[in-house]
Scaffold this motif. Structure first.
Motif, PDB file in Angstrom:
ATOM      1  N   ALA A 135      29.158  43.685  36.354  1.00 43.51           N
ATOM      2  CA  ALA A 135      30.154  44.323  35.487  1.00 43.51           C
ATOM      3  C   ALA A 135      29.419  45.160  34.453  1.00 43.51           C
ATOM      4  N   ASP A 136      30.140  46.096  33.853  1.00 48.32           N
ATOM      5  CA  ASP A 136      29.496  46.965  32.867  1.00 48.32           C
ATOM      6  C   ASP A 136      29.223  46.239  31.558  1.00 48.32           C
ATOM      7  N   THR A 137      29.768  45.030  31.404  1.00 47.29           N
ATOM      8  CA  THR A 137      29.406  44.145  30.287  1.00 47.29           C
ATOM      9  C   THR A 137      29.379  42.709  30.816  1.00 47.29           C
ATOM     10  N   LYS A 138      28.686  41.831  30.103  1.00 45.57           N
ATOM     11  CA  LYS A 138      28.652  40.431  30.526  1.00 45.57           C
ATOM     12  C   LYS A 138      30.050  39.815  30.481  1.00 45.57           C
ATOM     13  N   GLN A 139      30.834  40.136  29.462  1.00 43.57           N
ATOM     14  CA  GLN A 139      32.205  39.623  29.374  1.00 43.57           C
ATOM     15  C   GLN A 139      33.042  40.077  30.562  1.00 43.57           C
ATOM     16  N   GLY A 140      32.772  41.266  31.063  1.00 43.96           N
ATOM     17  CA  GLY A 140      33.516  41.795  32.213  1.00 43.96           C
ATOM     18  C   GLY A 140      33.344  40.944  33.464  1.00 43.96           C
ATOM     19  N   LEU A 141      32.235  40.206  33.553  1.00 47.21           N
ATOM     20  CA  LEU A 141      32.009  39.332  34.710  1.00 47.21           C
ATOM     21  C   LEU A 141      33.105  38.274  34.838  1.00 47.21           C
ATOM     22  N   LEU A 142      33.709  37.900  33.717  1.00 46.82           N
ATOM     23  CA  LEU A 142      34.747  36.871  33.737  1.00 46.82           C
ATOM     24  C   LEU A 142      35.983  37.307  34.531  1.00 46.82           C
ATOM     25  N   LEU A 143      36.163  38.605  34.718  1.00 46.89           N
ATOM     26  CA  LEU A 143      37.334  39.102  35.447  1.00 46.89           C
ATOM     27  C   LEU A 143      37.164  39.051  36.962  1.00 46.89           C
ATOM     28  N   ILE A 144      35.949  38.879  37.443  1.00 49.94           N
ATOM     29  CA  ILE A 144      35.714  38.897  38.883  1.00 49.94           C
ATOM     30  C   ILE A 144      36.105  37.559  39.476  1.00 49.94           C
ATOM     31  N   GLU A 145      37.024  37.611  40.452  1.00 50.72           N
ATOM     32  CA  GLU A 145      37.584  36.405  41.065  1.00 50.72           C
ATOM     33  C   GLU A 145      37.421  36.431  42.570  1.00 50.72           C
ATOM     34  N   TRP A 146      36.260  36.743  43.059  1.00 48.32           N
ATOM     35  CA  TRP A 146      36.088  36.825  44.511  1.00 48.32           C
ATOM     36  C   TRP A 146      35.037  35.846  44.950  1.00 48.32           C
ATOM     37  N   PRO A 147      35.140  35.190  46.100  1.00 45.96           N
ATOM     38  CA  PRO A 147      36.348  35.155  46.917  1.00 45.96           C
ATOM     39  C   PRO A 147      37.419  34.292  46.276  1.00 45.96           C
ATOM     40  N   ASN A 148      38.670  34.619  46.572  1.00 47.61           N
ATOM     41  CA  ASN A 148      39.800  33.926  45.941  1.00 47.61           C
ATOM     42  C   ASN A 148      39.856  32.499  46.427  1.00 47.61           C
TER      43      ASN A 148
END
Length: 191
Positions: free
Chosen positions: A178-191
């Protein structure tokens, strides 16, 4: 002198006693009646049924599936669209991965965008990529979720509240970006 009949009588008496003694010594005892249970009829255990467990096929990751649907809806509501690209770690292309850039591509050029990525990776490739990134000036941090590799804060264009810019997370056979470390929290793969 004994008479022939007397000798014969004595011989027969001895023979009778001998026969009686032999019969008593070698004879099996009379069988006694014992109670026996009737034989139990058991049915054979049924043959186990072998069924193949078919794992549901996981679809390939897409820009609309690696992050929550609500985030996708939020981006679309402000007019953002997405550009999907190959996932690269330096020179290494992770063919089954994806990097997604969400932005307003119709508007004027700006650095107002969001980037997310996910790719499967082997342990060996992950170790090599981490070494290469650190050698190029990125910073390694071990965390509860895995290994974070983040860009040097002095070269970060856009940072989160904690000062982290572009960040990779290596964990459980996959790498996320992610473009920021906090942005990594949004990644939910694989579901």
């Amino acid at each position: 002198m004994p008479t022939p009949f007397a000798r014969l009588g004595a011989a027969l008496s001895i023979a009778a006693i001998a026969a009686l003694a032999t019969a008593c010594a070698g004879a099996d005892p009379e069988p006694t009646a014992t109670a026996t249970a009737a034989p139990t009829v058991t049915e054979a255990a049924p043959e186990p049924v072998v069924t193949e467990t078919v794992e549901p096929e996981t679809p390939d990751p897409t820009c609309e599936t690696i992050i929550p649907a609500s985030t996708v809806e939020g981006f679309e509501s402000i007019g953002w669209t997405v550009l999907a690209d190959r996932f690269y770690l330096g020179e290494l292309e992770l063919a089954d991965g994806i990097i997604c850039t969400w932005a307003d591509f119709e508007g004027p050029a700006s650095d107002n965008l969001q980037r997310f990525g996910w790719a499967p990776i082997t342990d060996e490739a992950a170790a090599d990529a981490q070494t290469a990134l650190v050698a190029a000036g990125w910073i390694r941090e071990d965390g509860a979720a895995g290994v974070y590799i983040t860009e040097d804060p002095e070269t970060t264009i856009s940072a989160d509240e904690e000062g982290y810019g572009m960040t990779y997370l290596f964990a459980d056979g996959a790498v996320t970006f992610a473009d920021t470390k906090q942005g990594l929290l949004l990644i939910e793969w694989p579901n």
